[in-house]
Structures are given as C-alpha cells and as structure tokens.
Design an enzyme around this catalytic site. Structure first.
Site, PDB file in Angstrom:
ATOM      1  N   GLU A 264      44.223  62.254 -75.370  1.00 59.27           N
ATOM      2  CA  GLU A 264      42.941  62.108 -74.690  1.00 59.27           C
ATOM      3  C   GLU A 264      42.872  63.205 -73.642  1.00 59.27           C
ATOM      4  O   GLU A 264      43.896  63.726 -73.191  1.00 59.27           O
ATOM      5  CB  GLU A 264      42.802  60.741 -74.013  1.00 59.27           C
ATOM      6  CG  GLU A 264      43.496  60.632 -72.663  1.00 59.27           C
ATOM      7  CD  GLU A 264      44.862  59.991 -72.754  1.00 59.27           C
ATOM      8  OE1 GLU A 264      45.037  59.107 -73.603  1.00 59.27           O
ATOM      9  OE2 GLU A 264      45.745  60.386 -71.981  1.00 59.27           O
TER      10      GLU A 264
ATOM     11  N   SER B  40      49.554  76.206 -60.287  1.00 60.86           N
ATOM     12  CA  SER B  40      49.585  75.515 -61.585  1.00 60.86           C
ATOM     13  C   SER B  40      48.738  76.164 -62.671  1.00 60.86           C
ATOM     14  O   SER B  40      49.043  76.024 -63.851  1.00 60.86           O
ATOM     15  CB  SER B  40      49.167  74.057 -61.407  1.00 60.86           C
ATOM     16  OG  SER B  40      47.893  73.973 -60.796  1.00 60.86           O
TER      17      SER B  40
ATOM     18  N   LYS C  27      50.426  73.028 -68.400  1.00 56.44           N
ATOM     19  CA  LYS C  27      50.357  71.935 -69.375  1.00 56.44           C
ATOM     20  C   LYS C  27      51.033  72.270 -70.704  1.00 56.44           C
ATOM     21  O   LYS C  27      51.521  71.393 -71.402  1.00 56.44           O
ATOM     22  CB  LYS C  27      48.902  71.540 -69.616  1.00 56.44           C
ATOM     23  CG  LYS C  27      48.311  70.766 -68.443  1.00 56.44           C
ATOM     24  CD  LYS C  27      47.052  70.039 -68.872  1.00 56.44           C
ATOM     25  CE  LYS C  27      46.545  69.148 -67.748  1.00 56.44           C
ATOM     26  NZ  LYS C  27      45.953  69.952 -66.658  1.00 56.44           N
TER      27      LYS C  27
HETATM   28  C1  LIG Z   1      45.685  69.417 -65.404  1.00 54.59           C
HETATM   29  C2  LIG Z   1      45.929  70.339 -64.290  1.00 54.59           C
HETATM   30  C3  LIG Z   1      46.480  69.882 -63.072  1.00 54.59           C
HETATM   31  C4  LIG Z   1      46.746  68.431 -62.782  1.00 54.59           C
HETATM   32  O1  LIG Z   1      47.683  67.831 -63.608  1.00 54.59           O
HETATM   33  P1  LIG Z   1      49.126  67.395 -63.078  1.00 54.59           P
HETATM   34  O2  LIG Z   1      49.644  66.522 -64.157  1.00 54.59           O
HETATM   35  O3  LIG Z   1      48.938  66.696 -61.787  1.00 54.59           O
HETATM   36  O4  LIG Z   1      49.905  68.637 -62.917  1.00 54.59           O
HETATM   37  C5  LIG Z   1      46.761  70.814 -62.082  1.00 54.59           C
HETATM   38  N1  LIG Z   1      46.494  72.127 -62.264  1.00 54.59           N
HETATM   39  C6  LIG Z   1      45.966  72.603 -63.406  1.00 54.59           C
HETATM   40  C7  LIG Z   1      45.684  74.059 -63.520  1.00 54.59           C
HETATM   41  C8  LIG Z   1      45.656  71.729 -64.455  1.00 54.59           C
HETATM   42  O5  LIG Z   1      45.124  72.202 -65.586  1.00 54.59           O
END
Ligand SMILES: *Cc1c(COP(=O)(O)O)cnc(C)c1O
Length: 404
Positions: A115, A381, A93
């Site tokens: 938000e 992610s 993010k």
């Molecule tokens: C917020 C988040 C997501 C989901 O958000 P996307 O916009 O779909 O990428 C996925 N993995 C992690 C670790 C997150 O913090």
C-alpha cells in the site's frame, strides 16, 4: 546486520509494551512463516551476497557522507549529510524494498502487494518487482491517486497494477485495509511488502535491519574521515520511522550519541492539522501493532496532515514509541513553514534540493544547541524533485507577499 539487544525487539516482537502482531487469525500462518524465517534467510551468505551486490550496483551504495561546510558555518558546528537522496529512485525506501523482494523470492512467493500514501513506497516496490520480474499490486486511496499523479504514472510504467481504494477517507489507512484484505484472500502465493518500521512483528525489526545499512556506512565513513566511529548527534525525520531507525540502529547502544527524531507538526501541533504523533497521540493498535497513534477519544484514527506526503502518517513505528518512552531518543516537531524555509536554505547554501520530509530534519538544526567541536549527522532521506511544485508555489507566495 548484527542484532541490537537492549533496544532491539524481544523474541515475541515487542519493544517494551509496544509492537506485537495484532492480526486476523487467518494470517497467523503467514506471519509465523515470516517470523520463523526472516532472520535465517536475511543472515545467510547467499542473501547477503545478493543484497550487497544490488545495493552497490543497482542502488548506488555506499551513499556519500558529505561535510556541509556552509551549513556548518551557519549553525556553528560540524554537519555531515548522509546522502540517501542519491539512491536510485531518490530516497532510502529502496534499501528496504530490495531486502524484502529478495526475502519474498526465497519464500517462493510470486505476487507482491503493497500500500502507498504518497506513492514513494509504491514506486520503490514497483521498481524492485520490475527488476525481479514479479507481479505487483499497489493499493492507494483514491484521494492519493489524484494528489500523486506522477508517482501513479511511474508505478504503471514500471508494470504495477495500481488499485484505487474508494472506502473511508480514501487515503493511506484505507489502502492498508485493502492490502490486508488481499493478503487474507491470497495467503499462499502473496508477499506483503511493507514500507516502514510499522505493521505486525516481524516487519518493524526486519525493515530496521534492512535500513541499518545507513548507520553501518556512517560508522565506517566517520572512522575514515575523523578516526572515530561515533558522532555526537544523529538527526532524521520520522513518518513511520524507517530512515530514522536505519540511521539510529548501530548507535542505539552508544548512549553518548544523541538521537533526534523529527516529526511533522503540519500547521502546528494544536491546530488539528498535524502528523506529530508523539506530541498528540496515545497508545492503541494500528496496522497490526501496538504503538502511539493519533485517535479520537473513542479510538477512531484521526486523519493526519503534513505538507510532506511521506510524513503524513497517523502512527509511528513501535520502536520509536519505545525509544521515546525510555528517552533513548528525543523527538521534536517542525511545522510546514519551518520545513519549507529549511529546504530553501539548504538549496541556497549547499546546492542540494532536499525532499520535504528531509527538510523537517534540516529545520531541527535551528532548534538544537550545538558545540563548535561537535559532529552532527543529518540523514538526508530523499531528494526534492517530487516536491518542486510545492517549493515553486511557496516561492511565488513569498514574492507576492513582498510586493504587497
Ligand atoms: C517515505 C519517506 C520518509 C518517511 O518514511 P520513514 O519510514 O519515516 O523513513 C522520509 N523521507 C522520504 C524522502 C520519504 O520518501
């Protein structure tokens, strides 16, 4: 940040029939300003120098592309993990938050609003506001404020004002409504920092471009490791869809690269407790864009459910609604239990505790058939520190079940 044509956004903000900007009249000027300036600013040399420098020395990029030998043996193929979990603040993010805060600065905005549901985007926003010395207000549903106490504490320590929203179901969609209300009241000095490939045009395209650093790096890293830029698969979890959009971006036009998005099935897609938007949703308007969302027969948005707070979103970015419709990407869903098992498996096999969101992508490995020589990229992610309590509770449940 080269634009994609065939699967990229159209001039007026659409991916096929999805996207657009369905906003109150009063925000028209704000959206127009963004629309007319975001490409020029984000493609300027000054912006790119600053963006690259911060990604390198503040965020810690490039993130490694790690050959997961033990996981590869388990699934009888070649699995590489793109380590977004190693970014500053623990997930992808921050890439987008850095991009948008630099844009806000160029636009002369002094006040940032956002938000957040799980609090992850709120933390990323509060982080870049601290870095840039900007005022930061984060809207969060009251239920989420209680559920996500550690992230609320982080945001406050970073200097953000966290506004607890008491209306509706007291969750993310109510927080979004409040953020938009704030923007309507403060259109001149305020920048609305959106955390995924959602919202009115140009946000989905802008966020995808900022996150496209992920696939850009993968290409270069594969070239070095294997002498070719394209893998056979790219797999990523999908909440709003920003990490997936970034991981897919530079492969969209290479049709031989299979793209797999993984949604959260929650307790099962027919259980009534799910966040698998593409499985159970239908077309409608949410958060200022036309996309697929979970709704009742009379068009009320349904409350989503997933054990992973970051995938707990009732819509999906318009780009994914489109990639699904034209079958350029395939979307599958994974239950809470499957994700928990996949997280335990990665931890044991590779010594990496993943975020619960990323664990959904890991669980997809067991649902696909790979060939021995194929190259599979899995976008990890985020890291699992924030999910430790959930993991511990699950391990205790397993222990208890074994004893009885
Ligand atoms: C917020 C988040 C997501 C989901 O958000 P996307 O916009 O779909 O990428 C996925 N993995 C992690 C670790 C997150 O913090």
């Amino acid at each position: 940040m080269k634009a994609v044509s065939k699967y990229g956004v159209s001039e007026n903000g659409y991916y096929g029939s999805f996207g657009g900007a369905y906003i109150p009249e009063i925000l028209y000027n704000n959206i127009e300003e963004l629309k007319s300036k975001y490409l020029g600013i984000s493609q300027s040399e000054k912006f790119n120098n600053e963006f690259s420098e911060l990604l390198k020395n503040y965020v810690g990029r490039p993130t490694p592309l790690f050959f997961a030998k033990n996981l590869s043996e388990q699934y009888k193929t070649n699995i590489y993990l793109k380590r977004e979990d190693l970014n500053h603040t623990g997930a992808h993010k921050i890439n987008n938050a850095i991009g948008q805060i630099l844009l806000a600065k160029e636009l002369g905005k002094k006040r940032i609003i956002a938000e957040t549901g799980a609090g992850q985007h709120g933390v990323a926003t509060a982080t870049v506001c601290a870095l840039m010395g900007m005022e930061c207000i984060v809207y969060m549903g009251e239920t989420d404020v209680q559920r996500q106490a550690p992230n609320v504490a982080r945001m406050k320590m970073l200097g953000a004002k966290v506004v607890s929203v008491h209306s509706g179901s007291k969750t993310l969609k109510d927080a979004s409504n409040e953020a938009i209300r704030d923007w309507i009241n403060n259109p001149e000095n305020t920048y609305y920092l959106i955390g995924s490939v959602v919202g009115p045009h140009p946000y989905p395209d802008m966020v995808a471009r900022f996150q496209s650093v992920i696939s850009n790096e993968i290409k270069g890293q594969l070239k070095t490791i294997l002498g070719k830029e394209n893998p056979d698969y790219v797999i990523a979890c999908v909440g709003g869809g920003s990490n997936a959009a970034g991981a897919f971006y530079h492969f969209l036009e290479s049709e031989d690269v299979k793209l797999i998005g993984v949604e959260a099935a929650g307790k099962g897609i027919d259980s009534g407790h799910t966040a698998a938007t593409l499985s159970v949703g239908s077309a409608g308007i949410i958060h200022g864009s036309k996309t697929i969302l979970m709704q009742t027969a009379d068009g009320q948005i349904t409350e989503p459910y997933s054990i992973s707070a970051g995938l707990d979103y009732p819509g999906i970015g318009p780009v994914h609604a489109y990639l699904n419709e034209v079958r350029r990407a395939n979307y599958i869903s994974i239950t809470d239990t499957e994700a928990l098992e996949a997280a335990l498996n990665l931890t044991k096999k590779e010594g990496i505790i993943p975020a619960l969101e990323s664990a959904h992508a890991l669980a997809a490995l067991g649902k696909l058939q790979f060939k021995k020589e194929e190259i599979v990229i899995l976008n990890l992610s985020g890291r699992g520190d924030k999910d430790l309590e959930t993991y511990t509770n699950y391990l205790n449940e397993l222990k208890y079940a074994k004893q009885n």
